[in-house]
Design a protein around this motif. Structure first.
Motif, PDB file in Angstrom:
ATOM      1  N   LYS A  93       0.871  -1.170   0.000  1.00 18.91           N
ATOM      2  CA  LYS A  93       0.000   0.000   0.000  1.00 18.91           C
ATOM      3  C   LYS A  93       0.903   1.213   0.000  1.00 18.91           C
ATOM      4  O   LYS A  93       2.083   1.119   0.338  1.00 18.91           O
ATOM      5  N   TRP A  94       0.377   2.357  -0.394  1.00 16.01           N
ATOM      6  CA  TRP A  94       1.204   3.543  -0.556  1.00 16.01           C
ATOM      7  C   TRP A  94       2.036   3.812   0.689  1.00 16.01           C
ATOM      8  O   TRP A  94       1.517   3.920   1.779  1.00 16.01           O
ATOM      9  N   GLY A  95       3.341   3.902   0.466  1.00 19.80           N
ATOM     10  CA  GLY A  95       4.245   4.266   1.539  1.00 19.80           C
ATOM     11  C   GLY A  95       4.664   3.143   2.463  1.00 19.80           C
ATOM     12  O   GLY A  95       5.459   3.355   3.352  1.00 19.80           O
ATOM     13  N   VAL A  96       4.127   1.920   2.261  1.00 19.01           N
ATOM     14  CA  VAL A  96       4.533   0.790   3.094  1.00 19.01           C
ATOM     15  C   VAL A  96       5.309  -0.185   2.222  1.00 19.01           C
ATOM     16  O   VAL A  96       4.787  -0.717   1.245  1.00 19.01           O
ATOM     17  N   ASP A 120      22.682 -22.034  11.415  1.00 16.04           N
ATOM     18  CA  ASP A 120      22.771 -20.722  12.051  1.00 16.04           C
ATOM     19  C   ASP A 120      22.479 -19.611  11.049  1.00 16.04           C
ATOM     20  O   ASP A 120      23.327 -18.767  10.760  1.00 16.04           O
ATOM     21  N   ARG A 121      21.258 -19.619  10.531  1.00 18.45           N
ATOM     22  CA  ARG A 121      20.822 -18.580   9.591  1.00 18.45           C
ATOM     23  C   ARG A 121      19.521 -17.975  10.106  1.00 18.45           C
ATOM     24  O   ARG A 121      18.773 -18.611  10.838  1.00 18.45           O
ATOM     25  N   THR A 122      19.292 -16.735   9.737  1.00 16.45           N
ATOM     26  CA  THR A 122      18.143 -15.995  10.241  1.00 16.45           C
ATOM     27  C   THR A 122      17.328 -15.432   9.086  1.00 16.45           C
ATOM     28  O   THR A 122      17.883 -14.907   8.112  1.00 16.45           O
ATOM     29  N   HIS A 123      16.016 -15.527   9.224  1.00 23.34           N
ATOM     30  CA  HIS A 123      15.091 -14.916   8.265  1.00 23.34           C
ATOM     31  C   HIS A 123      14.723 -13.534   8.808  1.00 23.34           C
ATOM     32  O   HIS A 123      14.345 -13.394   9.969  1.00 23.34           O
ATOM     33  N   VAL A 124      14.854 -12.512   7.965  1.00 19.73           N
ATOM     34  CA  VAL A 124      14.575 -11.130   8.340  1.00 19.73           C
ATOM     35  C   VAL A 124      13.384 -10.630   7.526  1.00 19.73           C
ATOM     36  O   VAL A 124      13.439 -10.618   6.298  1.00 19.73           O
ATOM     37  N   ASP A 125      12.302 -10.265   8.198  1.00 18.90           N
ATOM     38  CA  ASP A 125      11.176  -9.586   7.557  1.00 18.90           C
ATOM     39  C   ASP A 125      11.296  -8.112   7.908  1.00 18.90           C
ATOM     40  O   ASP A 125      11.379  -7.748   9.087  1.00 18.90           O
ATOM     41  N   TYR A 126      11.313  -7.248   6.893  1.00 16.86           N
ATOM     42  CA  TYR A 126      11.528  -5.823   7.093  1.00 16.86           C
ATOM     43  C   TYR A 126      10.362  -5.055   6.500  1.00 16.86           C
ATOM     44  O   TYR A 126       9.984  -5.288   5.352  1.00 16.86           O
ATOM     45  N   GLU A 127       9.777  -4.169   7.289  1.00 22.99           N
ATOM     46  CA  GLU A 127       8.713  -3.304   6.792  1.00 22.99           C
ATOM     47  C   GLU A 127       9.077  -1.866   7.111  1.00 22.99           C
ATOM     48  O   GLU A 127       9.454  -1.554   8.244  1.00 22.99           O
ATOM     49  N   ALA A 128       8.982  -1.012   6.109  1.00 22.50           N
ATOM     50  CA  ALA A 128       9.221   0.419   6.296  1.00 22.50           C
ATOM     51  C   ALA A 128       7.956   1.161   5.879  1.00 22.50           C
ATOM     52  O   ALA A 128       7.512   1.045   4.741  1.00 22.50           O
ATOM     53  N   SER A 129       7.381   1.869   6.806  1.00 22.07           N
ATOM     54  CA  SER A 129       6.187   2.676   6.537  1.00 22.07           C
ATOM     55  C   SER A 129       6.630   4.132   6.481  1.00 22.07           C
ATOM     56  O   SER A 129       7.042   4.705   7.483  1.00 22.07           O
ATOM     57  N   LEU A 130       6.574   4.714   5.271  1.00 24.34           N
ATOM     58  CA  LEU A 130       7.099   6.051   5.044  1.00 24.34           C
ATOM     59  C   LEU A 130       5.982   7.036   4.741  1.00 24.34           C
ATOM     60  O   LEU A 130       5.067   6.730   3.975  1.00 24.34           O
ATOM     61  N   ASP A 136      10.180   1.755  10.930  1.00 24.13           N
ATOM     62  CA  ASP A 136      10.803   0.528  10.431  1.00 24.13           C
ATOM     63  C   ASP A 136      10.558  -0.578  11.435  1.00 24.13           C
ATOM     64  O   ASP A 136      10.874  -0.422  12.610  1.00 24.13           O
ATOM     65  N   THR A 137       9.996  -1.685  10.960  1.00 27.71           N
ATOM     66  CA  THR A 137       9.729  -2.840  11.807  1.00 27.71           C
ATOM     67  C   THR A 137      10.517  -4.019  11.258  1.00 27.71           C
ATOM     68  O   THR A 137      10.380  -4.373  10.085  1.00 27.71           O
ATOM     69  N   ILE A 138      11.331  -4.614  12.109  1.00 31.64           N
ATOM     70  CA  ILE A 138      12.188  -5.731  11.731  1.00 31.64           C
ATOM     71  C   ILE A 138      11.805  -6.929  12.592  1.00 31.64           C
ATOM     72  O   ILE A 138      11.843  -6.848  13.820  1.00 31.64           O
ATOM     73  N   VAL A 139      11.419  -8.031  11.946  1.00 29.82           N
ATOM     74  CA  VAL A 139      11.039  -9.248  12.659  1.00 29.82           C
ATOM     75  C   VAL A 139      12.000 -10.353  12.237  1.00 29.82           C
ATOM     76  O   VAL A 139      12.208 -10.592  11.047  1.00 29.82           O
ATOM     77  N   LEU A 140      12.584 -11.027  13.226  1.00 30.92           N
ATOM     78  CA  LEU A 140      13.595 -12.057  12.997  1.00 30.92           C
ATOM     79  C   LEU A 140      13.090 -13.416  13.446  1.00 30.92           C
ATOM     80  O   LEU A 140      12.424 -13.525  14.480  1.00 30.92           O
ATOM     81  N   SER A 174      11.494   4.459  14.954  1.00 29.21           N
ATOM     82  CA  SER A 174      10.758   5.584  14.376  1.00 29.21           C
ATOM     83  C   SER A 174      11.776   6.593  13.889  1.00 29.21           C
ATOM     84  O   SER A 174      12.680   6.978  14.637  1.00 29.21           O
ATOM     85  N   GLY A 175      11.631   7.014  12.623  1.00 31.02           N
ATOM     86  CA  GLY A 175      12.558   7.980  12.053  1.00 31.02           C
ATOM     87  C   GLY A 175      11.858   9.271  11.679  1.00 31.02           C
ATOM     88  O   GLY A 175      10.699   9.256  11.258  1.00 31.02           O
ATOM     89  N   ASP A 176      12.578  10.381  11.823  1.00 27.28           N
ATOM     90  CA  ASP A 176      11.994  11.669  11.482  1.00 27.28           C
ATOM     91  C   ASP A 176      13.059  12.545  10.837  1.00 27.28           C
ATOM     92  O   ASP A 176      14.179  12.650  11.339  1.00 27.28           O
ATOM     93  N   GLY A 177      12.683  13.139   9.699  1.00 27.42           N
ATOM     94  CA  GLY A 177      13.575  14.045   8.993  1.00 27.42           C
ATOM     95  C   GLY A 177      12.776  15.184   8.393  1.00 27.42           C
ATOM     96  O   GLY A 177      11.551  15.239   8.548  1.00 27.42           O
TER      97      GLY A 177
END
Length: 152
Positions: free
Chosen positions: A5-8, A107-117, A95-99, A85-88
């Motif tokens: 969706k827009w910005g996510v 020894d490997r990790t799955h990274v789900d990354y979401e950035a809502s801008l 930014d939400t990071i789920v591991l 939370s970022g602000d400029g």
């Protein structure tokens, strides 16, 4: 990171290292400049243990222009979730990071990354035109994370 969706922006990566090791690396958001090509520099603004309230100065690059942002850790669930939370001047974001352990990969990790801008001010209506740009920014970041943590 495909735009749903827009910005996510969402994307994923699988990296070398345990969930705990990956959490420690990503929770210290001063490392973002090492793996995200859209970031030219990053530094920590405080000392001590990374915790809710820890802050980072991040300089992003978009269309050749640099913009300074302040990121703050707003949620930490060791070792599985990091929210910042970022602000400029032009944009704010979450930014939400789920591991999670990568299945059958040791020894490997799955990274789900979401950035809502969210663009600010005059720029806000133009977000609808940026989905392909957002996709590229996100994919480049996840490829950078994989290269950095997989030693490529």
């Amino acid at each position: 990171m495909p735009v749903k969706k827009w910005g996510v922006i969402t994307d994923e990566a699988t990296v070398n290292g345990t969930v705990e090791q990956t959490f420690d690396f990503l929770a210290d958001f001063s490392t973002v400049a090492r793996w995200d090509p859209g970031v030219s520099k990053a530094s920590r603004l405080d000392d001590g243990e990374i915790k809710v309230g820890s802050r980072f100065s991040v300089t992003t690059v978009f269309n050749g222009k640099e913009s300074d942002m302040i990121y703050e850790v707003t949620e930490l669930e060791r070792p599985n979730k990091i929210v910042l939370s970022g602000d400029g001047p032009l944009v704010k974001g979450i930014d939400t990071i789920v591991l999670s352990p990568a299945t059958d990969k040791g020894d490997r990790t799955h990274v789900d990354y979401e950035a809502s801008l969210t663009l600010k001010g005059f720029y806000r209506p133009f977000a609808v035109f940026l989905s392909s740009t957002y996709n590229k920014i996100g994919r480049d970041a996840m490829e950078g994370l994989e290269k950095t943590l997989n030693g490529q």
